[in-house]
Every structure is written in structure tokens, then in C-alpha cells.
Design an enzyme around this catalytic site. Structure first.
Site, PDB file in Angstrom:
ATOM      1  N   GLU A  25      40.092  46.135  37.887  1.00  0.00           N
ATOM      2  CA  GLU A  25      40.627  45.047  37.591  1.00  0.00           C
ATOM      3  C   GLU A  25      42.347  45.275  37.338  1.00  0.00           C
ATOM      4  O   GLU A  25      42.687  46.394  37.190  1.00  0.00           O
ATOM      5  CB  GLU A  25      40.175  44.290  36.285  1.00  0.00           C
ATOM      6  CG  GLU A  25      40.227  45.254  35.056  1.00  0.00           C
ATOM      7  CD  GLU A  25      40.275  44.713  33.809  1.00  0.00           C
ATOM      8  OE1 GLU A  25      41.379  44.185  33.844  1.00  0.00           O
ATOM      9  OE2 GLU A  25      39.457  44.751  32.904  1.00  0.00           O
ATOM     10  N   LYS A 158      34.115  44.251  24.105  1.00  0.00           N
ATOM     11  CA  LYS A 158      35.268  44.699  23.096  1.00  0.00           C
ATOM     12  C   LYS A 158      34.933  44.650  21.892  1.00  0.00           C
ATOM     13  O   LYS A 158      34.562  43.532  21.105  1.00  0.00           O
ATOM     14  CB  LYS A 158      36.556  43.802  23.435  1.00  0.00           C
ATOM     15  CG  LYS A 158      37.089  43.982  24.995  1.00  0.00           C
ATOM     16  CD  LYS A 158      38.373  43.440  25.120  1.00  0.00           C
ATOM     17  CE  LYS A 158      38.967  43.737  26.489  1.00  0.00           C
ATOM     18  NZ  LYS A 158      38.365  42.953  27.480  1.00  0.00           N
TER      19      LYS A 158
END
Length: 291
Positions: A25, A158
Site C-alpha cells: 500500500e 493498530k
């Protein structure tokens, strides 16, 4: 559709010859870390993949084209460019129509993987359900994981997220969350979230076999491989959690919402740790690329 899609010559040849490719990404470049660390890391990650005899294919939107296989120059331009658009599923297509340049999130990169026929994708950490600030904030990443058909290598959700709720919705969407070589799901900066994994794998061969079985049975949705950060670079939960909460309070007082939440929190935590969290972020991306 060639007007909106572009593969580098290397990626075209690899797809044609069924050679191994790993997608990457680009929000890590534009929103995940500052310059020059973003440029250096992106190029190092590509080299790590190349050293394994595999082709890296960084995905981004360049002047209205969704491109797989950025050149080193394009990565440098993206790393240096201020105010790059953060493109997810909701604004990817308007960005293409308007000829914009943008960095792709996990969700938008997974769309690229589907369109280009790429099956393996390495990233840092995935988005999910943010902690409750009195409003619902859910990343498109988790829904796109249920639509695409990739093996995604990450370091877990995360740590700034509500990790338990994120894992619960991933389960509800039928996305297998697989821990690599340990019993707990890792959580980005630290190795153990306190949440037990239902599936554990101990070698890449088994990951590949699971991928191929899902493909042969035409099962939709990604499998998510969670690879813990090396012990040398880990920031323990008890140390990082108070800093996350401190950054959250500042986030709330500044009324920051939406796509600006994650970059703001990551930047603040890097500030509070005097760059240590950034170093860990860089190392976990490298580790995931190598796996």
C-alpha cells in the site's frame, strides 16, 4: 478500463508469466511516517521483497490512474508531496475520475489487488474500530477484507484501535485472523494483545496451503496473517498504552475525526516516544514484507 488502470511493465510481465508478486500500500508513504523515513522505508521494503526473488508492486493513484508497480521516482515524489489525498473505497473512484493523485489505504489497495489479479499483500497494521469518542468510527479496511481474496500479512490491528471489537467484527465477517508462531494476536507495536488466536500457523508453507484451499473452493474474503514485531523492537503495552490515551485526549480536544485520526495519533505517539514508535513501525513493515 485502461484509462483508469495501469500496471508497470514489470508487473504486467509477472502477471502474464504467473511469477510471484507482493502488493504494497502507499498510505504508509504519505500518511504513516514523515520524510525522509517514508521514502527510505518504502524503497527498503521493495528491496526486501526483491531479495526473495519476488516482485514488489506498490499501489497508488497517480494522475487519475490506479497504478500497480510504482517506480522509485514515483515513490520519491509521493513521499515528498504535501497534502497527498488519502484514498479509501469511498473516494477512490472520484479521485480516478478527477485525475487526482492519492495514496491508497489497505481498503483501496485491496481493490487494486482485485482489479490487477494480485493475491498477496504486505502492510503494517490494519484499520478497524476506533475507540469510542462518542461517535462511530470504523475503517473501511475490515469490510474490504471480506470482499477481496488476498492473503494479507500485517502486525495485527493498530494499537490505537479498540482491538477486541475489531477482532470481533472480523470474525463476524468470516475473515480468519491467524497468528504467526505464537498463541496471541499481536498488536502493532507490541507482540501480545492479551487476546488468544483461534488459528496459529508456524510456517509459510501452511499459509500458502490455506490460501490455495480457499482459492480452489472459491471462498470469498481474505485471510489475515498477524506477524508479531521482533522482540528487539517491541514497545510493551504497559508503556505505550498511557501514551495512546494521552494522544486520544488531545485528539478529542482538537475535534479531529475521520481519515485524520490515525495519522494524528501516530505522529503524536512518535513525538511522545522520541521516534521509537516510528522505528518500530518501520521494522514491523520490513518484517511483514519478508514473511
Amino acid at each position: 478500463m485502461n484509462k483508469y488502470l495501469e500496471m508497470s511493465k514489470e508487473v504486467q510481465d509477472a502477471v502474464k508469466n504467473k511469477a510471484p508478486i507482493v502488493a504494497l500500500e502507499s498510505t504508509i508513504i504519505s500518511h504513516g511516517m514523515p520524510f525522509p523515513e517514508n521514502e527510505k522505508t518504502a524503497l527498503e521494503v521493495q528491496n526486501i521483497i526483491r531479495e526473495q526473488g519476488v516482485l514488489p508492486a506498490t499501489i497508488a493513484v497517480i494522475d487519475g490512474k490506479l497504478k500497480a508497480g510504482l517506480t522509485d521516482l514515483e515513490i520519491t515524489k509521493l513521499a515528498k508531496k504535501p497534502n497527498v489525498l488519502k484514498m479509501s473505497r469511498n473516494n477512490l473512484f472520484s479521485g480516478l475520475l478527477r485525475g487526482q493523485t492519492g495514496a491508497t489505504t489497505v481498503a483501496a489497495t485491496l481493490i487494486g489487488c482485485q482489479l490487477f489479479g494480485l493475491e498477496f499483500f504486505a502492510t503494517g497494521g490494519i484499520g478497524g474500530i476506533h475507540r469510542n469518542f462518542g461517535e462511530l468510527d470504523v475503517s473501511a479496511d475490515i469490510f474490504q477484507l471480506s470482499r477481496a481474496n488476498c492473503t494479507v500479512i500485517c502486525s495485527g490491528p493498530k494499537a490505537i484501535l479498540d482491538v477486541s471489537k475489531t477482532l470481533e467484527i472480523l470474525e463476524s465477517l468470516g475473515i480468519p485472523v491467524i497468528a504467526y508462531k505464537q498463541s496471541q494476536i499481536p498488536c502493532f507495536w507490541y507482540r501480545n494483545s492479551g487476546l488468544e488466536a483461534e488459528i496459529i500457523v508456524n510456517n509459510p508453507t501452511e499459509i500458502a496451503e490455506m490460501h490455495n484451499l480457499r482459492k480452489n473452493l472459491k471462498i470469498s474474503g481474505c485471510q489475515l496473517i498477524t506477524n508479531p514485531i521482533g522482540k528487539k523492537y517491541e514497545i510493551k503495552k504497559e508503556r505505550i498504552e498511557p501514551l495512546i490515551k494521552k494522544a486520544e485526549r488531545l485528539l478529542k480536544s482538537n475535534r479531529i475525526t475521520g481519515k485524520d485520526v490515525t495519522p494524528f495519533l501516530l505522529a503524536k505517539i512518535a513525538e511522545y516516544t522520541k521516534g521509537e514508535s516510528l522505528r518500530t513501525n518501520i521494522e514491523l513493515i520490513k518484517s511483514n514484507a519478508a514473511l
